[in-house]
Design an enzyme around this catalytic site. Structure first.
Site, PDB file in Angstrom:
ATOM      1  N   ASP A  70       0.850  -1.195   0.000  1.00  0.00           N
ATOM      2  CA  ASP A  70       0.000   0.000   0.000  1.00  0.00           C
ATOM      3  C   ASP A  70       0.884   1.242   0.000  1.00  0.00           C
ATOM      4  OD1 ASP A  70      -2.535   1.240   0.015  1.00  0.00           O
ATOM      5  OD2 ASP A  70      -2.493   1.480   2.189  1.00  0.00           O
ATOM      6  N   GLU A  71       0.369   2.331  -0.548  1.00  0.00           N
ATOM      7  CA  GLU A  71       1.077   3.618  -0.623  1.00  0.00           C
ATOM      8  C   GLU A  71       2.428   3.478  -1.325  1.00  0.00           C
ATOM      9  OE1 GLU A  71      -0.552   6.191  -0.078  1.00  0.00           O
ATOM     10  OE2 GLU A  71      -2.025   5.785   1.483  1.00  0.00           O
ATOM     11  N   GLN A  73       3.643   4.711  -3.892  1.00  0.00           N
ATOM     12  CA  GLN A  73       4.246   5.925  -4.451  1.00  0.00           C
ATOM     13  C   GLN A  73       5.346   6.492  -3.555  1.00  0.00           C
ATOM     14  OE1 GLN A  73       1.107   5.878  -3.239  1.00  0.00           O
ATOM     15  NE2 GLN A  73       0.809   7.638  -1.896  1.00  0.00           N
ATOM     16  N   CYS A 130     -17.897  16.896  -9.374  1.00  0.00           N
ATOM     17  CA  CYS A 130     -18.843  17.123 -10.468  1.00  0.00           C
ATOM     18  C   CYS A 130     -19.394  15.820 -11.047  1.00  0.00           C
ATOM     19  CB  CYS A 130     -18.180  17.939 -11.584  1.00  0.00           C
ATOM     20  SG  CYS A 130     -16.928  17.023 -12.513  1.00  0.00           S
ATOM     21  N   GLN A 153       3.451  15.077   1.747  1.00  0.00           N
ATOM     22  CA  GLN A 153       2.819  15.625   2.944  1.00  0.00           C
ATOM     23  C   GLN A 153       1.657  14.702   3.243  1.00  0.00           C
ATOM     24  OE1 GLN A 153       1.728  19.867   3.101  1.00  0.00           O
ATOM     25  NE2 GLN A 153      -0.244  19.202   3.878  1.00  0.00           N
ATOM     26  N   LEU A 154       1.783  13.918   4.290  1.00  0.00           N
ATOM     27  CA  LEU A 154       0.746  12.940   4.596  1.00  0.00           C
ATOM     28  C   LEU A 154      -0.524  13.640   5.044  1.00  0.00           C
ATOM     29  CD1 LEU A 154       2.856  10.263   6.491  1.00  0.00           C
ATOM     30  CD2 LEU A 154       2.238  10.323   4.084  1.00  0.00           C
ATOM     31  N   TYR A 160      -6.488  16.660   1.021  1.00  0.00           N
ATOM     32  CA  TYR A 160      -6.466  16.297  -0.398  1.00  0.00           C
ATOM     33  C   TYR A 160      -7.870  16.048  -0.923  1.00  0.00           C
ATOM     34  CZ  TYR A 160      -1.468  15.789   0.119  1.00  0.00           C
ATOM     35  OH  TYR A 160      -0.149  16.044   0.356  1.00  0.00           O
ATOM     36  N   CYS A 164     -11.356  16.126 -11.383  1.00  0.00           N
ATOM     37  CA  CYS A 164     -11.197  15.874 -12.807  1.00  0.00           C
ATOM     38  C   CYS A 164     -10.184  16.897 -13.356  1.00  0.00           C
ATOM     39  CB  CYS A 164     -12.544  16.002 -13.531  1.00  0.00           C
ATOM     40  SG  CYS A 164     -13.233  17.670 -13.545  1.00  0.00           S
ATOM     41  N   HIS A 167     -11.475  20.669 -13.495  1.00  0.00           N
ATOM     42  CA  HIS A 167     -11.547  21.377 -12.214  1.00  0.00           C
ATOM     43  C   HIS A 167     -10.174  21.512 -11.558  1.00  0.00           C
ATOM     44  CE1 HIS A 167     -15.974  20.440 -12.553  1.00  0.00           C
ATOM     45  NE2 HIS A 167     -15.844  21.748 -12.665  1.00  0.00           N
TER      46      HIS A 167
END
EC number: 2.7.1.21
Length: 177
Positions: A70-71, A73, A130, A153-154, A160, A164, A167
């Site tokens: 997981d995570e 990135q 949207c 930045q967790l 966060y 889309c 936007h």
């Protein structure tokens, strides 16, 4: 953000365990929002895990049917390389969950390397406010979208928001009145 990546990771782990398979759940050492060695989804699912970096340093060929990360990135490219080595050397299934890009719409180093090496890539879809498909992760500070700052930045829903492309470009985090 908000695509149920962690919930999916935990459900996949459960499916393997239910079938009597040996599985380990990993996360990056820097990811400490849910406790040191815990992975928790926003819908309340949670399981113990190991730190990916420590697991790979200590790994000595032990049999696993699946490794779930997981995570992803937040992992360094070298760690992604080592995960791919487990697939190629030991035939272990490795399933990774994480974000592709940061709040500036730039690839995370770990995600970049994963995209370069992965056999398969599936996107978990989430939607913008949207209703359109969300591809971007906007960082929110004091009710406004920001595009500058440290890459990592967790945070969660308070920091966060999935948007889309339209936007995200317009920096519009909610409907205009």
């Amino acid at each position: 953000m908000g695509s149920s990546k962690t919930a999916n990771a935990l459900m996949v782990r459960y499916n393997y365990v239910e079938k009597g398979k040996k599985v380990v759940l990993l996360k990056p050492k820097c990811e400490n929002r849910d406790g040191e060695k815990t992975i928790r989804s926003r819908i309340g699912l949670e399981d113990p895990c190991e730190f990916a970096e420590e697991f790979l340093e200590q790994y000595s060929g032990e049999h696993y049917d699946c490794i779930i990360v997981d995570e992803v990135q937040f992992l360094a490219a070298e760690v992604i390389n080592r995960l791919s080595d487990l697939v190629d050397t030991y035939g272990i299934t490795v399933i990774c969950y994480g974000l592709r890009t940061d709040f500036r719409s730039e690839l995370f180093p770990g995600a970049k390397r994963l995209m370069e090496l992965a056999d398969d890539i599936e996107q978990i879809k989430t939607i913008c406010w949207c209703g359109k498909r969300a591809h971007f992760n906007a960082r929110i500070l004091n009710g406004e979208m920001v595009t500058e700052g440290e890459q990592v930045q967790l945070g969660g829903n308070e920091s966060y928001m999935a948007l889309c492309r339209k936007h995200y470009k317009e920096r519009q985090i909610k409907p205009q009145k």
